[in-house]
Design a protein around this motif. Structure first.
Motif, mmCIF file in Angstrom:
data_model
loop_
_atom_site.group_PDB
_atom_site.id
_atom_site.type_symbol
_atom_site.label_atom_id
_atom_site.label_comp_id
_atom_site.label_asym_id
_atom_site.label_seq_id
_atom_site.Cartn_x
_atom_site.Cartn_y
_atom_site.Cartn_z
ATOM 1 N N ASN A 151 0.841 -1.203 0.000
ATOM 2 C CA ASN A 151 0.000 0.000 0.000
ATOM 3 C C ASN A 151 0.877 1.255 0.000
ATOM 4 O O ASN A 151 2.070 1.175 0.233
ATOM 5 C CB ASN A 151 -0.932 -0.032 1.225
ATOM 6 N N ASP A 154 1.722 5.710 -3.693
ATOM 7 C CA ASP A 154 1.844 7.150 -3.985
ATOM 8 C C ASP A 154 2.979 7.804 -3.208
ATOM 9 O O ASP A 154 3.440 8.875 -3.561
ATOM 10 C CB ASP A 154 0.510 7.855 -3.681
ATOM 11 N N GLY A 180 -4.454 3.272 -0.986
ATOM 12 C CA GLY A 180 -5.766 3.387 -0.354
ATOM 13 C C GLY A 180 -6.322 4.794 -0.473
ATOM 14 O O GLY A 180 -7.543 4.983 -0.531
ATOM 15 N N THR A 181 -5.450 5.795 -0.533
ATOM 16 C CA THR A 181 -5.949 7.173 -0.576
ATOM 17 C C THR A 181 -6.268 7.631 -1.996
ATOM 18 O O THR A 181 -7.278 8.299 -2.213
ATOM 19 C CB THR A 181 -4.968 8.164 0.096
ATOM 20 N N SER A 205 0.252 -1.786 12.409
ATOM 21 C CA SER A 205 -0.590 -0.604 12.565
ATOM 22 C C SER A 205 -0.087 0.511 11.648
ATOM 23 O O SER A 205 1.112 0.708 11.490
ATOM 24 C CB SER A 205 -0.553 -0.131 14.019
ATOM 25 N N GLY A 206 -1.032 1.214 11.022
ATOM 26 C CA GLY A 206 -0.668 2.388 10.235
ATOM 27 C C GLY A 206 -0.354 2.119 8.769
ATOM 28 O O GLY A 206 -0.057 3.044 8.021
ATOM 29 N N GLY A 208 -2.477 1.122 6.575
ATOM 30 C CA GLY A 208 -3.599 1.559 5.739
ATOM 31 C C GLY A 208 -4.673 0.510 5.501
ATOM 32 O O GLY A 208 -5.420 0.593 4.532
ATOM 33 N N LYS A 209 -4.800 -0.438 6.410
ATOM 34 C CA LYS A 209 -5.814 -1.497 6.234
ATOM 35 C C LYS A 209 -7.230 -0.911 6.189
ATOM 36 O O LYS A 209 -8.013 -1.222 5.302
ATOM 37 C CB LYS A 209 -5.703 -2.532 7.379
ATOM 38 N N SER A 210 -7.543 -0.049 7.159
ATOM 39 C CA SER A 210 -8.885 0.544 7.211
ATOM 40 C C SER A 210 -9.108 1.479 6.027
ATOM 41 O O SER A 210 -10.204 1.552 5.469
ATOM 42 C CB SER A 210 -9.083 1.304 8.526
ATOM 43 N N THR A 211 -8.049 2.191 5.620
ATOM 44 C CA THR A 211 -8.159 3.100 4.474
ATOM 45 C C THR A 211 -8.531 2.312 3.216
ATOM 46 O O THR A 211 -9.365 2.753 2.417
ATOM 47 C CB THR A 211 -6.818 3.833 4.254
ATOM 48 N N GLY A 225 -6.364 6.384 11.180
ATOM 49 C CA GLY A 225 -5.524 7.124 12.116
ATOM 50 C C GLY A 225 -4.367 7.827 11.440
ATOM 51 O O GLY A 225 -4.096 7.620 10.269
ATOM 52 N N THR A 237 -5.362 2.546 15.561
ATOM 53 C CA THR A 237 -6.651 3.207 15.424
ATOM 54 C C THR A 237 -7.795 2.207 15.495
ATOM 55 O O THR A 237 -8.789 2.425 16.184
ATOM 56 C CB THR A 237 -6.714 3.944 14.075
ATOM 57 N N THR A 238 -7.660 1.110 14.766
ATOM 58 C CA THR A 238 -8.710 0.096 14.796
ATOM 59 C C THR A 238 -8.533 -0.712 16.072
ATOM 60 O O THR A 238 -7.452 -1.232 16.322
ATOM 61 C CB THR A 238 -8.603 -0.825 13.562
ATOM 62 N N GLY A 257 -3.989 -3.398 13.942
ATOM 63 C CA GLY A 257 -2.590 -3.707 13.666
ATOM 64 C C GLY A 257 -2.056 -4.516 14.825
ATOM 65 O O GLY A 257 -2.389 -4.259 15.973
HETATM 66 N N1 LIG Z 1 -0.312 8.650 1.253
HETATM 67 C C1 LIG Z 1 -1.030 7.581 1.646
HETATM 68 N N2 LIG Z 1 -1.472 7.515 2.901
HETATM 69 C C2 LIG Z 1 -2.195 6.432 3.258
HETATM 70 C C3 LIG Z 1 -2.500 5.397 2.344
HETATM 71 N N3 LIG Z 1 -3.239 4.452 3.004
HETATM 72 C C4 LIG Z 1 -3.374 4.911 4.262
HETATM 73 N N4 LIG Z 1 -2.740 6.096 4.426
HETATM 74 C C5 LIG Z 1 -2.678 6.890 5.662
HETATM 75 O O1 LIG Z 1 -2.042 6.111 6.665
HETATM 76 C C6 LIG Z 1 -2.598 6.397 7.938
HETATM 77 C C7 LIG Z 1 -3.010 5.101 8.646
HETATM 78 O O2 LIG Z 1 -4.072 4.475 7.919
HETATM 79 P P1 LIG Z 1 -5.079 3.450 8.601
HETATM 80 O O3 LIG Z 1 -6.008 3.012 7.521
HETATM 81 O O4 LIG Z 1 -5.658 3.984 9.856
HETATM 82 O O5 LIG Z 1 -4.070 2.261 8.974
HETATM 83 P P2 LIG Z 1 -4.437 0.851 9.665
HETATM 84 O O6 LIG Z 1 -3.564 -0.166 9.013
HETATM 85 O O7 LIG Z 1 -5.901 0.608 9.599
HETATM 86 O O8 LIG Z 1 -3.931 1.076 11.163
HETATM 87 P P3 LIG Z 1 -4.456 0.396 12.531
HETATM 88 O O9 LIG Z 1 -5.949 0.465 12.532
HETATM 89 O O10 LIG Z 1 -3.825 1.208 13.600
HETATM 90 O O11 LIG Z 1 -3.939 -1.014 12.499
HETATM 91 C C8 LIG Z 1 -3.752 7.349 7.675
HETATM 92 O O12 LIG Z 1 -3.303 8.659 7.952
HETATM 93 C C9 LIG Z 1 -4.056 7.188 6.215
HETATM 94 O O13 LIG Z 1 -4.618 8.329 5.628
HETATM 95 C C10 LIG Z 1 -2.015 5.506 1.008
HETATM 96 O O14 LIG Z 1 -2.195 4.649 0.137
HETATM 97 N N5 LIG Z 1 -1.285 6.625 0.714
#
Ligand SMILES: Nc1nc2c(ncn2[C@@H]2O[C@H](COP(=O)(O)OP(=O)(O)OP(=O)(O)O)[C@@H](O)[C@H]2O)c(=O)[nH]1
Ligand SMILES: [Mg+2]
Ligand SMILES: [Zn+2]
Length: 355
Positions: A151, A154, A180-181, A205-206, A208-211, A225, A237-238, A257
């Motif tokens: 992920n 970009d 994801g964004t 964690s972080g 971008g799974k939720s994204t 988050g 965050t999750t 995460g």
């Molecule tokens: N630039 C960019 N930022 C991203 C991308 N995917 C996620 N992010 C950013 O990464 C951060 C964490 O994303 P989450 O989706 O909360 O990550 P997660 O894996 O669900 O994290 P946990 O729930 O803590 O396990 C956020 O600020 C998102 O906006 C991406 O493809 N590109």
């Protein structure tokens, strides 16, 4: 709600038959918060707990319902309440070892009945091969298909190099490059999913799974988050698991995460994940070679001439050590459980006979 779209099939129907005769209905668990479960059924969404009888029958943590499980329930369409009586046998399950200060507490089912598991890493930092390998080892024992998701393309200057680094560990698994964004490449994930198909995402964690799930949903359903600038680490965050239904069919289970990664499984994990290393070891001169100072050590040779990367051997040793500790803990647990059973029998005999 057509149960087939939720993954219901003939083998679940077979296992469920006896409960159906007794007036229960099937439902699929979509979330769990402590002892409170939410499920989807033909009569809509239901909330409730497991029955006292079922609790009595649960010998270990893995016997309780997990997100993704099919359960037999008594449900009330008017109140939206249910009582869970039984978990139907799982097709696949994602496990983690549960630890606390006192040590190994047993295995925990993270999610059940998965068809495909996406191991997600973020390309905002360099690909950490041994970290990826640990998640893949975990995925390997679930029984589900596995794909690696890179992920945040970009944010990455050299996606080709990152993919090559991941490829070393992923071997022949599919590698999907997405953002994801921006939504780029997200369609590749979609291709793995369809009506009745359940996927799940794991990874640090972080990453971008939720994204990614929000992007597939087309809405900001799940909380996302911030990532700390200083170390690119997420903030967890999750905090709970949730099964969501995607527009156009298919389901995804989000996961927190994983903080302290409790690996579980048995030593056969080593054999499947590291068969190349096991093969080299058979060529060491001594059968009990520790691969440290022994003459004729094939591992040392392979590392010296570059056919075996040092980090790969380190991951192997690390995993082996963890599994060994876990093996000891498991034996200990099963002894305690055995003792408890004997004590319970003794108690029952005393209650029945007075001696
Ligand atoms: N630039 C960019 N930022 C991203 C991308 N995917 C996620 N992010 C950013 O990464 C951060 C964490 O994303 P989450 O989706 O909360 O990550 P997660 O894996 O669900 O994290 P946990 O729930 O803590 O396990 C956020 O600020 C998102 O906006 C991406 O493809 N590109
Ligand atoms: Mg999340
Ligand atoms: Zn050796």
């Amino acid at each position: 709600m057509d149960l087939k779209n939720l993954g219901w099939n003939t083998s679940f129907a077979e296992a469920f038959a006896k409960y159906g005769e007794a007036g229960f209905i099937p439902a699929r668990i979509t979330s769990r918060q402590a002892n409170l479960f939410t499920a989807l059924s033909e009569i809509g969404e239901l909330k409730g707990k497991v029955t006292g009888r079922m609790r009595y029958e649960c010998a270990q943590g893995t016997d309780y319902p997990a997100v993704g499980d099919w359960v037999a329930v008594k449900g009330n369409a008017d109140t939206g309440l249910m009582q869970i009586r039984a978990v139907l046998p799982r097709r696949t399950q994602l496990l983690r070892a549960d630890f606390n200060k006192g040590g190994y507490l047993g295995d925990q089912v993270i999610s059940a009945n998965l068809d495909v598991l996406f191991v997600v890493i973020g390309l905002d930092t360099e690909v950490n091969g041994s970290n990826l390998l640990r998640f893949l080892a975990q995925a390997n024992v679930t029984g589900a298909r596995t794909a690696v998701v890179l992920n945040k393309i970009d944010l990455c200057g050299d996606v080709t190099a990152a993919e090559a680094a991941a490829r070393k560990v992923a071997k022949d698994l599919p590698i999907l490059k997405v953002s994801g964004t921006t939504g780029e490449g997200i369609g590749e994930i979609r291709k793995f999913l369809g009506p009745g198909i359940t996927g799940s995402l794991i990874g640090p964690s972080g990453v971008g799974k939720s994204t990614i799930i929000n992007s597939l949903l087309g809405e900001e359903l799940l909380a996302v988050g911030e990532v700390r600038e200083s170390d690119s680490k997420g903030r967890h965050t999750t905090t709970w698991r949730e099964l969501v239904i995607l527009p156009g069919g298919g389901m995804l289970i989000d996961n927190p995460g994983i903080r302290s990664f409790g690996i579980t499984g048995d030593e056969s994990l080593i054999a499947t994940e590291f068969c190349d290393i096991e093969l080299i070891i058979t060529q060491c001169k001594f059968r009990n070679c520790q691969h440290i100072t022994e003459p004729g050590c094939a591992i040392k040779e392979a590392i010296a001439c570059g056919t075996l990367p040092r980090e790969r051997f380190d991951s192997y040793l690390k995993l082996q050590a963890e599994l060994r500790i876990l093996g000891v803990a498991k034996q200990y647990r099963s002894r305690i459980r055995q003792e408890n059973l004997v004590a319970a029998k003794r108690r029952k005999k005393f209650e029945d006979t007075g001696r």
